[in-house]
Design a protein around this motif. Structure first.
Motif, mmCIF file in Angstrom:
data_model
loop_
_atom_site.group_PDB
_atom_site.id
_atom_site.type_symbol
_atom_site.label_atom_id
_atom_site.label_comp_id
_atom_site.label_asym_id
_atom_site.label_seq_id
_atom_site.Cartn_x
_atom_site.Cartn_y
_atom_site.Cartn_z
ATOM 1 N N ALA A 173 38.811 49.821 29.216
ATOM 2 C CA ALA A 173 40.183 49.592 29.570
ATOM 3 C C ALA A 173 40.765 51.015 30.207
ATOM 4 C CB ALA A 173 40.833 49.262 28.432
ATOM 5 N N SER A 174 41.538 50.907 31.089
ATOM 6 C CA SER A 174 42.042 52.093 31.718
ATOM 7 C C SER A 174 43.624 52.255 31.560
ATOM 8 C CB SER A 174 41.700 52.237 33.156
ATOM 9 O OG SER A 174 42.159 51.323 34.047
ATOM 10 N N ALA A 175 44.247 51.129 31.788
ATOM 11 C CA ALA A 175 45.728 51.072 31.989
ATOM 12 C C ALA A 175 46.139 49.641 31.349
ATOM 13 C CB ALA A 175 46.158 51.295 33.265
ATOM 14 N N MET A 176 47.385 49.758 31.029
ATOM 15 C CA MET A 176 48.057 48.408 30.661
ATOM 16 C C MET A 176 49.260 48.127 30.978
ATOM 17 S SD MET A 176 48.285 47.716 26.333
ATOM 18 C CE MET A 176 47.850 46.202 25.577
ATOM 19 N N CYS A 177 49.561 46.660 31.353
ATOM 20 C CA CYS A 177 50.990 46.538 31.870
ATOM 21 C C CYS A 177 51.277 45.213 31.095
ATOM 22 C CB CYS A 177 51.021 46.438 33.497
ATOM 23 S SG CYS A 177 51.074 48.007 34.275
ATOM 24 N N LEU A 190 45.429 44.133 30.468
ATOM 25 C CA LEU A 190 44.381 45.331 30.422
ATOM 26 C C LEU A 190 43.699 45.500 31.760
ATOM 27 C CD1 LEU A 190 42.910 45.499 26.967
ATOM 28 C CD2 LEU A 190 44.298 47.407 28.008
ATOM 29 N N TYR A 191 43.948 46.684 32.277
ATOM 30 C CA TYR A 191 43.011 46.956 33.533
ATOM 31 C C TYR A 191 41.645 47.623 33.350
ATOM 32 C CZ TYR A 191 47.571 45.810 36.034
ATOM 33 O OH TYR A 191 48.891 45.170 35.912
ATOM 34 N N SER A 192 40.716 47.379 33.874
ATOM 35 C CA SER A 192 39.494 48.367 33.587
ATOM 36 C C SER A 192 39.316 49.397 34.805
ATOM 37 C CB SER A 192 38.166 47.338 33.653
ATOM 38 O OG SER A 192 38.083 46.879 34.976
ATOM 39 N N HIS A 193 38.538 50.113 34.363
ATOM 40 C CA HIS A 193 38.216 51.375 35.342
ATOM 41 C C HIS A 193 37.777 50.652 36.639
ATOM 42 C CE1 HIS A 193 38.760 55.283 33.452
ATOM 43 N NE2 HIS A 193 38.814 54.588 32.153
#
Length: 544
Positions: A173-177, A190-193
């Motif tokens: 996981a890289s980022a979250m919105c 959850l966005y992955s790399h």
């Protein structure tokens, strides 16, 4: 072949090593802009990672941000995920209860906050169970009850920036919105790399917005909403000059930045485009926007009249795209095909009025109520289902996830429309915003787009209200630019729609309520004006 993971540090590597002399420009709000290079930026991103490590942040930990589009916020876009932690951008325009829910549900351990957001976080701090430290994005820390609290610049000053970012699986996981929570609590994505890298490449292709080195991008879309549509990542990869509008931006600030920095591409919500047009029409003060080539407007379909105004008055192309938080966010973009090179202007706007072609690696289905495929004939209306490598496969820690996907793993968008034989997607509505009158469907979006093409109309939102005979009828809430009567609007709409589509009521309002990301907030209109008595009271008060 080398089995190398797709990691965001590779985007940063290219920005620093290949485009190290290109610049990032950030409005401060005090009349001065901060400008520095991608090479300097990369060092500061590494210093941030070192500082967070010193605060106890470990791989997999969530680092929340409550901040505007600024250079410091942008440094977290790479500093946090490249160390293996998760960047969680929080929409500061939501209600207090929603913000607290998002921070707690996301599991944020550290919060990076702009100074003007300190009062908000002070109110919420007693309920923020997992937050262990606060970092104020400033040179020094103003007086505050937050504890422990640190100055961002003091933390960075204690680091040397000599950090080698680690390798890890690309599925990390890289980022979250979080979605805006129009129904129930907001849902986390959850966005992955891997998904961020692939989505970034999609933004750089011909047929999408086409981020490239010679462009100067003004990122109007908030960095706390769907990663500012991915533009900050793509600008770094391609070395595009990135202009950030800073705290509490207004349309005049966007025009000032376009004028001052010769911006070529701006990216923001349709409502922002409307307000920019209104300011440009007044021409007081005068803004030089001759450098601007593209104004990408999203969130909803830009009215044809708005697209034509920018093209005819300033030679600015207004494309649109379609996407959502779950899709990183972009799915389609209104690229023209070569077959459109020599067609009539009206035919070009017919294409630009659609949401566009699926980006490479994005698959779109159009299905009926039973989940069966419908033809791409521009006539059959159904719901869109999506698959792509940058599409979420589930919501974070949410039992509602299975209801959002079909048995084959397609994401059920809730958006309704058609797909024409050329592959252009054209939304007619959200399923919850369609109006069923006398057993027949009416598209609120099509009515809104037509109303906003009228020269006297600035904004229009159409919602369903109860009706004794037809069960539902459309109500048009209209913000005017110049005097106009319901009869004139009715006659105008009759040129485009059957009579049974025409709203029986027009309510002239001072403003259309908007969500935290600038979309028309129809649930507020339905709650406020759903009853006939409420509409009559509003008219009576307005006439006094």
């Amino acid at each position: 072949m080398m089995d190398r993971p797709l990691l965001m540090k590779q985007l940063l590597w290219r920005a620093e090593r290949v485009f190290g002399d290109k610049r990032i420009i950030s409005r401060t709000g005090d009349g001065e802009d901060i400008s520095y290079t991608y090479a300097e930026y990369a060092v500061r991103a590494r210093k941030l990672a070192q500082a967070l490590t010193a605060l106890g942040v470990r791989p997999g930990d969530r680092v929340g941000t409550v901040a505007w589009n600024t250079h410091r916020h942008y440094e977290a876009y790479f500093g946090v995920p490249c160390m293996g932690a998760v960047l969680h951008t929080v929409n500061l325009r939501l209600f207090d209860e929603q913000i607290a829910y998002i921070i707690n549900h996301g599991g944020d351990r550290v919060l990076l906050i702009d100074p003007d957001q300190i009062p908000l976080i002070e109110r919420l701090a007693p309920d923020l169970r997992g937050v262990q430290a606060y970092v104020v994005l400033a040179d020094t820390v103003p007086e505050t009850t937050l504890s422990p609290v640190h100055s961002y610049e003091e933390l960075l000053a204690a680091q040397d920036g000599k950090l080698e970012f680690p390798d890890f699986p690309e599925t990390t996981a890289s980022a979250m919105c979080y979605t805006s929570g129009t129904t129930g609590d907001p849902k986390g994505v959850l966005y992955s790399h891997r998904s961020v890298v692939l989505h970034t490449l999609g933004l750089c292709l011909h047929g999408s917005i086409g981020v490239r080195e010679e462009a100067i991008f003004l990122a109007i879309s908030p960095m706390f909403h769907a990663n500012s549509w991915g533009i900050p990542f793509a600008a770094a990869l391609q070395g595009a000059t990135l202009v950030l509008p800073g705290p509490h931006p207004e349309p005049k600030h966007y025009l000032e930045l376009i004028d001052r920095h010769k911006v070529t591409h701006a990216v923001g919500a349709v409502t922002i485009g409307v307000m920019m047009r209104d300011l440009l029409e007044r021409d007081d003060p005068h803004y030089d926007v001759s450098s601007l080539d593209v104004l990408w407007l999203g969130g909803q379909a830009p009215p044809r009249g708005l697209m034509k105004w920018f093209a005819d008055t300033h030679a600015v192309v207004v494309p649109q795209g379609w996407g959502m938080t779950e899709a990183s966010p972009l799915v389609t973009f209104t690229a023209l095909k070569s077959k459109h090179d020599h067609v009539a202007e009206d035919d070009v706007y017919d294409v630009r009025g659609k949401q566009g072609l699926p980006l490479p690696l994005c698959e779109v289905r159009l299905v009926d109520e039973d989940g069966d495929d419908l033809p791409w004939d521009g006539k059959a209306v159904g719901e869109y289902h999506l698959r792509s490598p940058w599409m979420a496969s589930a919501y974070y820690d949410d039992p509602r996830s299975p209801a959002s996907y079909d048995a084959q793993g397609w994401f059920k968008t809730g958006d309704v429309g058609v797909i024409d034989p050329d592959g252009y997607v054209q939304l007619t509505d959200r399923s919850k915003d369609l109006i069923k009158s006398g057993g027949e469907w009416i598209s609120s979006v099509e009515l809104e787009n037509s109303l906003m093409a009228h020269p006297a109309v600035a904004e229009a939102s159409v919602v369903a209200v109860p009706h004794d005979k037809w069960l539902e009828r459309p109500l048009a809430c209209v913000v005017t630019r110049s005097p106009v009567t319901p009869e004139e609007l009715t006659a105008y709409l009759l040129e485009h729609f059957a009579r049974w589509w025409i709203p029986e009521e027009f309510l002239f309002v001072d403003a259309i309520p908007k969500t935290g990301v600038g979309k028309f907030d129809k649930k507020v209109l339905r709650a406020r004006f759903g009853e006939a008595d409420a509409r009559e009271r509003y008219r009576a008060e307005a006439s006094r």
